[in-house]
Design an enzyme around this catalytic site. Structure first.
Site, PDB file in Angstrom:
ATOM      1  N   ARG A 130       0.841  -1.199   0.000  1.00 24.39           N
ATOM      2  CA  ARG A 130       0.000   0.000   0.000  1.00 24.39           C
ATOM      3  C   ARG A 130       0.874   1.248   0.000  1.00 24.39           C
ATOM      4  NH1 ARG A 130      -4.654   0.037   4.416  1.00 24.39           N
ATOM      5  NH2 ARG A 130      -5.335   1.813   3.141  1.00 24.39           N
ATOM      6  N   CYS A 162      -1.406   6.257   8.922  1.00 23.42           N
ATOM      7  CA  CYS A 162      -1.750   4.985   8.296  1.00 23.42           C
ATOM      8  C   CYS A 162      -2.856   5.260   7.286  1.00 23.42           C
ATOM      9  CB  CYS A 162      -2.162   3.955   9.350  1.00 23.42           C
ATOM     10  SG  CYS A 162      -3.499   4.523  10.439  1.00 23.42           S
TER      11      CYS A 162
END
Length: 307
Positions: free
Chosen positions: A204, A259
């Site tokens: 990611r 995050c």
């Protein structure tokens, strides 16, 4: 300077909690209040009320929980409604105060938070720990059950399917702001002038996949430290020395973490305290809006591994 582990401990071992709760349910006769925050990372619903009637994780609580524990929903009680501020923005202080008072929490009440390792991999408990510290609970007042609900049952802790019951209303006051928070602008500055840690999985971070948010990649200049590295295979936190070895090279003055939506990055804030890399009075800053807020503002994006 070598890091000094926090011997006060933001963690509590399951066997120790079993001993603390012996003789009665959590939250009674001076025993710690236990908040069950079991949760699964799923895309947010298109429309949500302040209190969802079917919070993800509550079926696990209904099937069996620490006697006297109170279920708290990560999505609707430890975060505000999703939107441009992110998928899990800061909760409204008044709403959070209502939640914590409902659980019987006062200004000095000891609190233990836990999730289920298989249902959250430590993320939800770390977010709950961070939110309670942000609310103003003191270091050492709120602890995380090491290994989650699985560790509790493995240690012989009893379980119950009875919820509710008689519990004195708490009187904690929540103002918020007791933990350092980054905005998109200050996160960009940290990435440029200090170190901004990206807690997401490496693929990611590199922008190879993005299962939740509309844009893949990372904040320019951020360093990838996937949170999967802070837990051992059994779901317990790695020893302080191992966490220090992981974090000391990248955590310094002015560092921050982010995050996808401000949940898993709380694990890096907690890990830095466990390791002694950052003391409780000077914790790692958290970009609560995280990637979900960053991309909502159409800000610059980097992909690939760091150059």
């Amino acid at each position: 300077m070598d890091p000094v582990p926090n011997t006060e401990g933001p963690l509590v071992a399951a066997a120790d909690l079993v001993a603390e709760l012996a003789g009665g349910p959590a939250g009674t006769d001076g025993r710690p209040v236990v908040l069950d925050v079991r949760w699964r990372l799923t895309p947010p619903p298109k429309k949500r009320t302040r209190r969802r009637p079917d919070p993800v994780g509550e079926p696990d609580f209904d099937a069996g929980h620490v006697p006297g524990a109170v279920f708290v929903d990560v999505d609707s009680e430890l975060a505000g409604p999703p939107g441009p501020a992110g998928r899990h923005p800061l909760p409204d202080p008044d709403d959070l105060q209502t939640t914590l008072r409902r659980a019987g929490i006062g200004p000095s009440t000891p609190v233990v938070v836990h999730d289920g390792v298989g249902a959250g991999d430590g993320m939800a408990a770390a977010r709950a720990w961070w939110v309670l510290r942000w609310a103003g609970l003191a270091p050492g007042q709120v602890r995380v059950l090491d290994g989650g609900f699985d560790a509790w049952t493995a240690a012989g802790g009893p379980t119950s399917t009875v919820s509710g019951g008689v519990r004195a209303q708490g009187d904690v006051d929540v103002a918020g702001g007791a933990m350092p928070v980054l905005t998109a602008e200050s996160a960009a500055s940290v990435a440029r002038d200090a170190t901004l840690l990206d807690a997401r999985a490496a693929e990611r971070y590199r922008g190879e996949t993005e299962p939740i948010d509309p844009v893949a990649g990372h904040i320019p200049g951020a360093v990838n430290v996937p949170v999967g590295q802070v837990l051992a295979a059994d779901g317990r936190w790695r020893p302080p020395a191992e966490l220090a070895e992981l974090l000391e090279p990248v955590v310094g003055t002015g560092s921050g973490a982010y995050c996808g939506s401000g949940v898993s990055a709380a694990m890096l804030v907690l890990a830095a305290e466990i390791a002694g890399v950052r003391p409780p009075e000077d914790p790692l800053a958290l970009y609560v809006g995280s990637w979900s807020n960053w991309v909502a503002g159409k800000r610059p994006v980097e992909t690939g591994a760091p150059r």
